[in-house]
Design a protein around this motif. Sequence first.
Motif, mmCIF file in Angstrom:
data_model
loop_
_atom_site.group_PDB
_atom_site.id
_atom_site.type_symbol
_atom_site.label_atom_id
_atom_site.label_comp_id
_atom_site.label_asym_id
_atom_site.label_seq_id
_atom_site.Cartn_x
_atom_site.Cartn_y
_atom_site.Cartn_z
ATOM 1 N N ASP A 285 16.458 -16.698 45.427
ATOM 2 C CA ASP A 285 16.503 -17.915 46.238
ATOM 3 C C ASP A 285 15.584 -17.793 47.452
ATOM 4 O O ASP A 285 14.856 -18.739 47.790
ATOM 5 C CB ASP A 285 17.937 -18.197 46.688
ATOM 6 C CG ASP A 285 18.813 -18.685 45.542
ATOM 7 O OD1 ASP A 285 18.282 -18.858 44.417
ATOM 8 O OD2 ASP A 285 20.014 -18.893 45.761
ATOM 9 N N GLN A 290 14.630 -20.788 49.685
ATOM 10 C CA GLN A 290 16.004 -21.070 50.096
ATOM 11 C C GLN A 290 16.587 -19.798 50.712
ATOM 12 O O GLN A 290 17.071 -18.923 50.000
ATOM 13 C CB GLN A 290 16.841 -21.517 48.886
ATOM 14 C CG GLN A 290 16.374 -22.817 48.261
ATOM 15 C CD GLN A 290 16.586 -24.007 49.192
ATOM 16 O OE1 GLN A 290 17.567 -24.065 49.918
ATOM 17 N NE2 GLN A 290 15.656 -24.954 49.163
ATOM 18 N N ALA A 334 21.220 -21.076 44.702
ATOM 19 C CA ALA A 334 21.051 -22.291 45.492
ATOM 20 C C ALA A 334 19.845 -23.102 45.024
ATOM 21 O O ALA A 334 19.783 -24.306 45.247
ATOM 22 C CB ALA A 334 20.899 -21.938 46.969
ATOM 23 N N LEU A 335 18.894 -22.468 44.377
ATOM 24 C CA LEU A 335 17.755 -23.217 43.843
ATOM 25 C C LEU A 335 18.190 -24.165 42.730
ATOM 26 O O LEU A 335 17.596 -25.220 42.530
ATOM 27 C CB LEU A 335 16.685 -22.259 43.315
ATOM 28 C CG LEU A 335 15.726 -21.676 44.350
ATOM 29 C CD1 LEU A 335 14.858 -20.599 43.717
ATOM 30 C CD2 LEU A 335 14.856 -22.772 44.941
ATOM 31 N N PRO A 338 21.714 -27.107 44.570
ATOM 32 C CA PRO A 338 21.265 -27.398 45.937
ATOM 33 C C PRO A 338 22.382 -27.787 46.905
ATOM 34 O O PRO A 338 22.208 -27.708 48.116
ATOM 35 C CB PRO A 338 20.279 -28.555 45.751
ATOM 36 C CG PRO A 338 20.582 -29.124 44.404
ATOM 37 C CD PRO A 338 21.089 -27.998 43.568
#
Length: 352
Positions: A285, A290, A334-335, A338
Amino acid sequence: MGVVQAASEKDRAGAVGASVVFLNPGYSNEPFWVGYSDFMQAAADSLGMRLRVIYGERDRERLLDNARRVLAEPEQPDYLIFVNEMYTGPELLRLFAGSPVRLFSLHSTLTPEQQGLTGGTRERYRHWIGSLIPNDREAGYLMGKALIAKLDGRPAQMLAFSGVRNTPSAALREEGLHRALAEHPEVKLQQLVYGEWARQRAYQQALLLLPRYADTQLVWAANDEMAFGAMRAAQELGREPGKDLHFSALNNSQEVLQARASGQLAALVGGHFTLGGWAMVLLHDYHGGQDFAQRGGKDRVDPVFSLLDAEQAAVLSKRLQVPGYGLDFRKFSALYQPGMTNYGFSVEPLLE
């Protein structure tokens, strides 16, 4: 489907191909550290990353030499993951201070005393971007409480086998044990010895200690190898593990999971072998833009240790034999997710 597809496009633009070297401090034939690396590789495969594992063979100089060789290579990895085993963390930070490689501490990070000299992550050593460690103190406590519960409040004597003296994980697990004992004054700790995580050493120690403390009913061990060593000694001395002598252990080997499933072990804590895989998610990430610091902080202590009952031990034993562990690691990234506000890593996905 649309969310995953959009994330995939972003991922291809940023994070795919991130290269990672893991300076594994363990032996290359050591079940725990090999399994640890296998879980990391499953995460790398799932996330499209490149992982290289270099074993230190539990030798401080060899581990540092491995780091120097990585530093001398013409093509540097994007990330270097290291463990503060044998307190090598500060030396590794100094070695890579002028390098573009980003460092991440895993499993055990620099102690507060060490950080008093080096600074913390993203401070003096800017390329040291974060850390992820397990709840070792809680693990020691959970084992102690579960072991003591076997006697339903009756007075008891205990022996304890810790790991390598003055290593962070051993010290924290000991702290957890002492917290449990403080809550149960009816249980007396007769002696704590350092079995150095090794089955043979714990076996030899137990051969001496069990006759010395003949009324011992509880044996707390900070990993599975020492538990099995002490168990072998007990059996040779005519004791019956699971009946007149109760053992705790920590780890996720097939042997220890089967011992818990069969009732031979009274208490088992496991789950920290997953840490490396979760670290790969964090770096994936970060590489894709992120920053994990925004989702739970740059220095994480995640509750990957769980107390496993007999049924959970049996489930986990089967799950560990599934290729890729049956996990799509994008579900934890998290990619690809989102809306995620925190990662919440644990062993739970492997118990479903």
